[in-house]
Every structure is written in structure tokens, then in C-alpha cells.
Design a protein around this motif. Structure first.
Motif, PDB file in Angstrom:
ATOM      1  N   HIS A  28      -7.880  13.789  18.437  1.00 55.62           N
ATOM      2  CA  HIS A  28      -8.342  15.094  17.963  1.00 55.62           C
ATOM      3  C   HIS A  28      -7.164  16.064  17.812  1.00 55.62           C
ATOM      4  CE1 HIS A  28     -12.013  18.013  18.252  1.00 55.62           C
ATOM      5  NE2 HIS A  28     -11.398  18.096  17.106  1.00 55.62           N
ATOM      6  N   HIS A  80      -9.463  24.972  16.074  1.00 57.23           N
ATOM      7  CA  HIS A  80      -9.093  23.909  17.004  1.00 57.23           C
ATOM      8  C   HIS A  80      -8.258  24.445  18.166  1.00 57.23           C
ATOM      9  CE1 HIS A  80     -10.416  21.002  13.924  1.00 57.23           C
ATOM     10  NE2 HIS A  80     -10.619  20.232  14.973  1.00 57.23           N
ATOM     11  N   TRP A 125     -18.936  24.689  13.693  1.00 58.34           N
ATOM     12  CA  TRP A 125     -18.583  25.147  15.040  1.00 58.34           C
ATOM     13  C   TRP A 125     -19.705  26.002  15.608  1.00 58.34           C
ATOM     14  CZ3 TRP A 125     -13.582  23.820  16.692  1.00 58.34           C
ATOM     15  CH2 TRP A 125     -12.760  23.279  15.698  1.00 58.34           C
ATOM     16  N   ASP A 158     -16.439  22.513  19.027  1.00 58.40           N
ATOM     17  CA  ASP A 158     -16.256  21.787  17.774  1.00 58.40           C
ATOM     18  C   ASP A 158     -17.446  20.853  17.590  1.00 58.40           C
ATOM     19  OD1 ASP A 158     -15.409  20.221  15.639  1.00 58.40           O
ATOM     20  OD2 ASP A 158     -13.362  19.985  16.402  1.00 58.40           O
ATOM     21  N   HIS A 162     -16.141  14.299  14.070  1.00 59.52           N
ATOM     22  CA  HIS A 162     -14.918  13.699  14.605  1.00 59.52           C
ATOM     23  C   HIS A 162     -14.654  14.140  16.047  1.00 59.52           C
ATOM     24  CE1 HIS A 162     -12.537  17.349  12.928  1.00 59.52           C
ATOM     25  NE2 HIS A 162     -12.452  17.417  14.233  1.00 59.52           N
TER      26      HIS A 162
END
Ligand code: MN
Length: 192
Positions: A28, A80, A125, A158, A162
Motif C-alpha cells: 500500500h 494516503h 474514503w 481508505d 486495494h
């Protein structure tokens, strides 16, 4: 120009096990976030965006009809970085008083946050933000986030696939529960 080192993990990659695996965290941060940083650098090089801060890039590109790709990349770098700084396995801290005031109780907060995260369709998000009307839980799509809308982020998760597919497969609810109960650094949230 930005570097991945500008957005370091605030913990060891294995520190979140067993709730997030070392492999998932390394992928990540070291691949996904690194990719967004490289994309952003490629887009802003030689443009008027090059000397701006990340937040300034987000705000300006949000108003720029030609800025969608820059907005997406800058938003993903910011989101992120913020997300990783919300994570930790530090000793349990009390649920912040201001959030109790806003959401009634820890249990009510968890139920509302979980419902919002599960309702997100597509990639995005789930946030706790603060603005003039107080604290709210909301979702943003893709690379969008509170910075573009004059809101202050307090906490985020998140919810792109992924972020959890390696450890949780399609079980988004289990990922959200692990986040709420085991992975939030409340000391970091208090700073936010
Ligand atoms: Mn992600």
C-alpha cells in the motif's frame, strides 16, 4: 517535486499485524502511494503547480478545468498520507470527548462510521471531518477529500479495494471493524 520519503509510515510495516499484514502495508505504501507520488510529479513538473504545497495543489486543481488528473493524484497522495498517520497500535486511548459530544457514544460513532463505509459505492474514503457545522462522518469518491471543500479532516479510512483485498478479500465490514477497534491511533487523531 515530492518524494515518498516526505510521507513516511509512522510505524514499522509489521506493526499492524494481525489486522493488516506487513505485505499489505508495504504494498500500500511502497507501491500504491509511491505510484501516486510519481504520477503527481510527472503531471506538475514544469507547470505552475510545481512550487505549491500539496494542499495548495489540491485547492487550485479543484477549480482548474484542466486540472482533474493533478487533482486526483494530489488528492490520493494527501489522503494516503493522512490515512497512514491515523493508523497505529498504540495503547488504547479514551474516545475523544469532542467526538462523544458529536456522536453521542463510542458505540453510536462506530455504527455510523461502519454504515457510511459500507455504503460507499466504488472507490473512495470514509472520513470524520470538522467544519463550521461541527463534526460529521462522510464519504469522498476516488481522490476527492475534505481539503477541497474547506473541511478539516480528523480521521480517515481508505475504502479502495486495494486497501483491504489482500487481507480481507471482499469482507469490507471486517476491515472496517478491525480499523475501528484495533487500528486507530487516537493520539494522532487527537492531534488532528
Ligand atoms: Mn489506498
Amino acid at each position: 517535486m515530492f518524494k515518498l520519503e516526505d510521507f513516511p509510515l509512522p510505524f514499522a510495516a509489521s506493526a499492524l499485524e494481525p489486522y493488516l499484514s506487513r505485505e499489505a502495508v508495504e504494498l500500500h505504501h511502497g507501491k500504491h502511494l509511491a505510484g501516486y507520488v510519481a504520477t503527481l510529479n510527472g503531471l506538475i513538473g514544469g507547470t505552475g503547480y510545481e512550487e505549491l504545497s500539496l494542499e495548495e495543489i489540491i485547492r487550485r486543481s479543484a477549480r482548474d478545468g484542466q486540472g482533474q488528473r493533478i487533482f486526483n493524484a494530489a488528492g490520493q497522495v494527501y489522503n494516503h498520507s493522512f490515512f497512514f498517520r491515523c493508523l497505529g497500535r498504540d495503547s488504547p486511548a479514551p474516545f475523544p470527548r469532542r467526538l462523544v459530544d458529536a456522536f453521542g457514544s463510542w458505540e453510536n460513532f462506530c455504527a455510523n462510521f461502519r454504515e457510511m463505509a459500507l455504503a460507499l459505492f466504488g472507490s473512495g474514503w470514509t472520513w470524520v471531518v470538522e467544519d463550521d457545522s461541527g463534526h460529521r462522518i462522510l464519504n469522498s469518491a476516488n481522490g476527492d477529500g475534505p481539503v477541497a471543500h474547506g473541511q478539516r479532516p480528523i480521521l480517515c479510512l481508505d475504502v479502495w479495494e486495494h486497501a483491504y483485498y489482500l487481507d480481507y478479500r471482499n469482507r469490507r465490514g471486517d476491515y472496517v471493524d478491525a480499523f475501528l477497534h484495533h487500528l486507530i491511533s487516537w493520539s494522532a487523531v487527537g492531534t488532528n
